[in-house]
Motif scaffolding. Structure first.
Motif, mmCIF file in Angstrom:
data_model
loop_
_atom_site.group_PDB
_atom_site.id
_atom_site.type_symbol
_atom_site.label_atom_id
_atom_site.label_comp_id
_atom_site.label_asym_id
_atom_site.label_seq_id
_atom_site.Cartn_x
_atom_site.Cartn_y
_atom_site.Cartn_z
ATOM 1 N N PRO A 154 0.814 -1.209 0.000
ATOM 2 C CA PRO A 154 0.000 0.000 0.000
ATOM 3 C C PRO A 154 0.852 1.266 0.000
ATOM 4 O O PRO A 154 0.939 1.980 1.000
ATOM 5 N N LEU B 233 -5.741 2.744 0.950
ATOM 6 C CA LEU B 233 -5.974 3.388 -0.340
ATOM 7 C C LEU B 233 -6.065 4.909 -0.187
ATOM 8 O O LEU B 233 -5.689 5.656 -1.095
ATOM 9 N N LEU C 216 -6.885 -8.082 -1.049
ATOM 10 C CA LEU C 216 -7.267 -7.241 -2.186
ATOM 11 C C LEU C 216 -6.774 -7.855 -3.488
ATOM 12 O O LEU C 216 -7.502 -7.873 -4.496
ATOM 13 N N THR D 98 -7.852 -2.029 4.135
ATOM 14 C CA THR D 98 -7.674 -1.829 2.696
ATOM 15 C C THR D 98 -8.139 -0.442 2.281
ATOM 16 O O THR D 98 -7.431 0.286 1.570
ATOM 17 N N GLN E 32 -1.861 -0.779 -5.445
ATOM 18 C CA GLN E 32 -3.211 -1.245 -5.141
ATOM 19 C C GLN E 32 -4.235 -0.705 -6.138
ATOM 20 O O GLN E 32 -5.229 -1.359 -6.425
ATOM 21 N N PRO F 52 -3.455 -6.336 1.981
ATOM 22 C CA PRO F 52 -3.077 -6.256 0.564
ATOM 23 C C PRO F 52 -3.199 -7.595 -0.155
ATOM 24 O O PRO F 52 -3.548 -7.639 -1.340
#
Length: 549
Positions: free
Chosen positions: A262, A545, A439, A541, A334, A436
Motif C-alpha cells: 500500500p 488506499l 485485495l 484496505t 493497489q 493487501p
C-alpha cells in the motif's frame, strides 16, 4: 527477518563443507567454470549487468553486450549495499554494542559492494543443452534494505527436485536494494526516470535468463518467479508492471509473505532524499542527483544509514519501499490491482503466502506504546500519518484493547510483553501484509489459477509466534512440504502430487476460499477457509488506499 538470517548463516556454513568438482558452460564466446556438488552443478557470481558504479550509479541497469572472456564462476558475488542494522528492543549503550557487533559479523559473512549485479545458476549435473528443464527464479527478501543471494544456496532445492523426479534449475540474482541505492525516491528521481532501480535490476536479470538459461539446460518458456517478504512483493510488482504484460519473462509466480504494497507516489520519499542530499553536501548543487553520483561510497552509505530502517519506531511505514514512479509502476500498486492490470498467470500465495503472526517481529520497536491513547497516537501520527480521529477510533474498535485477540493470535494471555504489543502486531501484520493479499485475491479470483496457504507453525516461539519469514523453513532451508509443492508447481503449474497418499491442495476462489494450513503437531496439514478477520481487512484496505505510504 532476523530469524531467517540466523537460519541462513547455519545453512550456508553446512553447504560450505561440500567438496567441489569442475563444471563448465558456454556463454557467447566465453567458457565459464563452475563446480559440482554431488548431483548438482553451481555457476555462481555471473555478472548479468554492468556494475552500477561511477556515472552508472542511480541509472537503469545496463546489459552486458556479450561475454568474450572466460572466467571462474565458483563463488557468490558480493551482495549489494544494505542498510545498517539497528536491532529493536535494546536501548542505550547495550544497543550500540550489540548493533556494532552484529553489523561487523554480518558484513564479514555476507560481504557487499556497489558493483554487485550478479546472477547464480544451480542445475542438475545431468542436465544437457537439450534438457529444457523448468526454471525457478528466486528473489530474496529483507525489507528492500538487506539480504543477498549467498544467504540462499539453491543446491538443496535442485537436489530435492531430482529426488522427487521433477528436476528444475534454480536461479537467483542480486539487486540494488539498500534504500537509496535501489529505491531512491523524490521528484528528481521521477523526472530522471530512475525509480525502483532494484525492480529494474530484477527485470534485467529475468531478461538474462531468457537469453542464457538454455546454455544450462533450462527452458526460457517455463520460468517461475519466487520470492519471500520483499522478494514476494517484488514478484507481485512484476505482475503489475507493463500493464500486466510479462514480456514472456515468466509464466507463474510464488509469493511468500508479501503482496502489492500500500504505497503511493515516489514523491512521498522526498523527505528522505532531501536528508541524504544534505548529509552528503549536495544541497548547493544545481543537479543534486548528479552530485549524488559523485559522492564517495562511504559518505553516501552513511547518509542512507541515517534514514529510518525497518526496525525503526515507524517500522513497516518504510522509508524506501517501491513507489509509483510513472515507469515501472504507472500508478499506486493497489490501484493497479483494482484496475485489473495484472499478469494473468497462475500463482501460489498466502501472504501471498503468509504466516499467522506477520506483524510481531516489526512491533518490537514500539514497546514504549502501552496505553490506549498512545496506541491511537502511534497509528495516527507515525504508522499511518494522514488518518483522521474517526478512522483511528474505528481502528481501535476493530482491534480492541484485549490481549487475547492480538498477535501472536490464538495464544490467549501469553506473549503480552506490553499491554499494547499484541494489538499493534495485529494491526501491522494485517495492514501491511494480510489486507493487501486479500485485495489481490479479490481481483484475480476466477481469472487465473490460485493456491493459498497459511502457516501456523512455530506458535510456541515466545513473543513472535508464527513470525514473518518462518515459512522459509518449510520451503527453502529444510525441504519440508512447501518446498515440494513449489517444485511441482514450477514443473507442471499445479502444486499437488499425483500419488494416492499425496495431500491434495485445492485451488482458491472468492466463492470457495480454500486455504492450505500448515500446523505443528501430529496433523501437519489441513484445508481451511481464508475468511478470518474480514471486517478488519476491509477497513485497512480502504484506509491504505486513502493514506498510502
Amino acid at each position: 527477518m532476523f530469524f531467517q538470517l540466523l537460519v541462513a548463516l547455519v545453512f550456508s556454513a553446512v553447504l560450505a563443507v561440500a567438496a567441489p568438482a569442475a563444471s563448465t558452460a558456454k556463454l557467447d564466446d566465453a567458457t565459464i567454470t563452475g563446480k559440482s556438488v554431488g548431483s548438482v552443478q553451481q555457476f555462481l557470481g555471473i555478472p548479468f549487468a554492468q556494475p552500477p558504479v561511477g556515472d552508472l550509479r542511480f541509472r537503469l541497469p545496463q546489459p552486458i553486450p556479450t561475454y568474450n572472456q572466460s572466467f571462474s564462476a565458483t563463488a557468490f558475488g558480493p551482495g549489494c549495499p544494505q542498510q545498517k542494522f539497528v536491532l529493536p528492543v535494546l536501548e542505550g549503550l547495550p544497543q550500540v554494542i550489540v548493533d556494532d557487533l552484529f553489523n561487523r559479523v554480518y558484513s564479514a559473512v555476507f560481504p557487499s559492494s556497489e558493483g554487485c549485479l550478479t546472477i547464480n545458476v544451480v542445475k542438475p549435473a545431468s542436465a544437457t543443452l537439450s534438457s529444457k528443464l523448468p526454471v525457478l527464479v528466486w528473489i530474496y527478501g529483507g525489507g528492500f534494505e538487506f539480504g543477498g543471494t549467498s544467504m540462499y544456496d539453491g543446491t538443496g532445492i535442485v537436489a530435492r527436485s531430482i529426488d522427487i523426479g521433477s528436476p528444475v534449475i534454480f536461479v537467483s540474482m542480486n539487486y540494488r536494494r539498500l534504500t537509496g541505492f535501489g529505491f531512491l525516491a523524490s521528484k528528481e528521481v521521477r523526472e530522471a526516470g530512475i525509480g525502483n532501480l532494484g525492480l529494474q535490476d530484477q527485470r534485467q536479470a529475468l531478461r538474462w535468463v531468457q537469453k542464457y538459461i538454455a546454455a544450462f539446460g533450462g527452458d526460457p518458456t517455463k520460468v517461475t518467479i519466487w520470492g519471500e517478504s520483499a522478494g514476494a512483493v517484488s514478484v507481485s510488482l512484476h505482475m503489475l508492471t507493463n500493464g500486466g504484460d510479462t514480456e514472456g519473462l515468466f509464466r507463474a509466480g510464488v509469493m511468500q509473505s508479501g503482496a502489492p504494497v500500500p504505497v503511493g507516489d515516489i514523491e512521498n520519499g522526498q523527505i528522505y532524499y532531501d536528508s541524504i542530499v544534505a548529509d552528503t553536501g549536495c544541497s548547493g548543487s544545481a543537479d543534486t542527483l548528479q552530485c549524488l553520483r559523485t559522492v564517495p561510497y562511504d559518505t553516501l552509505k552513511m547518509a542512507i544509514d541515517n534514514t529510518p530502517s525497518i526496525f525503526a519506531y515507524q517500522s513497516l511505514h518504510l522509508a524506501w519501499p517501491p513507489r509509483a514512479d510513472g515507469v515501472f509502476l504507472t500508478d499506486h500498486p493497489q490501484r493497479l490491482v483494482q484496475q485489473g492490470k495484472i499478469a494473468r498467470v497462475p500463482f501460489i500465495t498466502g501472504e501471498l503466502c503468509n504466516c499467522d503472526d506477520e506483524g510481531t517481529l516489526f512491533s518490537l520497536s514500539s514497546l514504549n506504546v502501552t496505553t490506549e491513547g498512545e496506541f491511537k497516537d502511534y497509528f495516527k501520527n507515525t504508522f499511518l500519518p494522514g488518518t483522521t480521529d474517526a478512522q483511528v477510533d474505528q481502528l481501535a474498535t476493530l482491534y480492541p484493547d484485549d490481549i487475547t485477540q492480538g498477535s501472536p493470535f490464538d495464544t490467549g494471555i501469553l506473549n503480552a510483553v506490553t499491554p499494547q504489543f499484541k494489538r499493534i502486531a495485529a494491526v501491522q501484520g494485517d495492514g501491511a501484509l494480510q489486507a493487501p493479499r486479500r485485495l489481490f485475491l479479490e481481483n484475480t479470483s476466477g481469472k487465473q489459477d490460485i493456491w493459498v496457504y497459511l502457516s501456523k507453525r512455530f506458535k510456541i516461539l515466545p513473543l513472535v509466534g508464527s513470525l514473518h519469514a518462518s515459512d522459509l523453513i518449510n520451503s527453502f532451508f529444510l525441504g519440508q512440504e512447501l518446498q515440494d509443492y513449489i517444485i511441482r508447481f514450477t514443473v507442471k503449474l499445479d502444486p499437488s502430487g499425483t500419488g494416492l497418499l499425496d495431500f491434495k491442495w485445492p485451488k482458491y476462489t472468492t466463492g470457495n476460499p480454500n486455504q492450505l494450513i500448515f500446523l505443528d503437531g501430529l496433523i501437519p496439514q489441513v484445508v481451511g477457509k481464508d475468511t478470518y478477520r474480514q471486517p478488519q481487512m476491509d477497513f485497512l484496505t480502504q484506509l491504505s488506499l486513502q493514506v498510502p505510504i
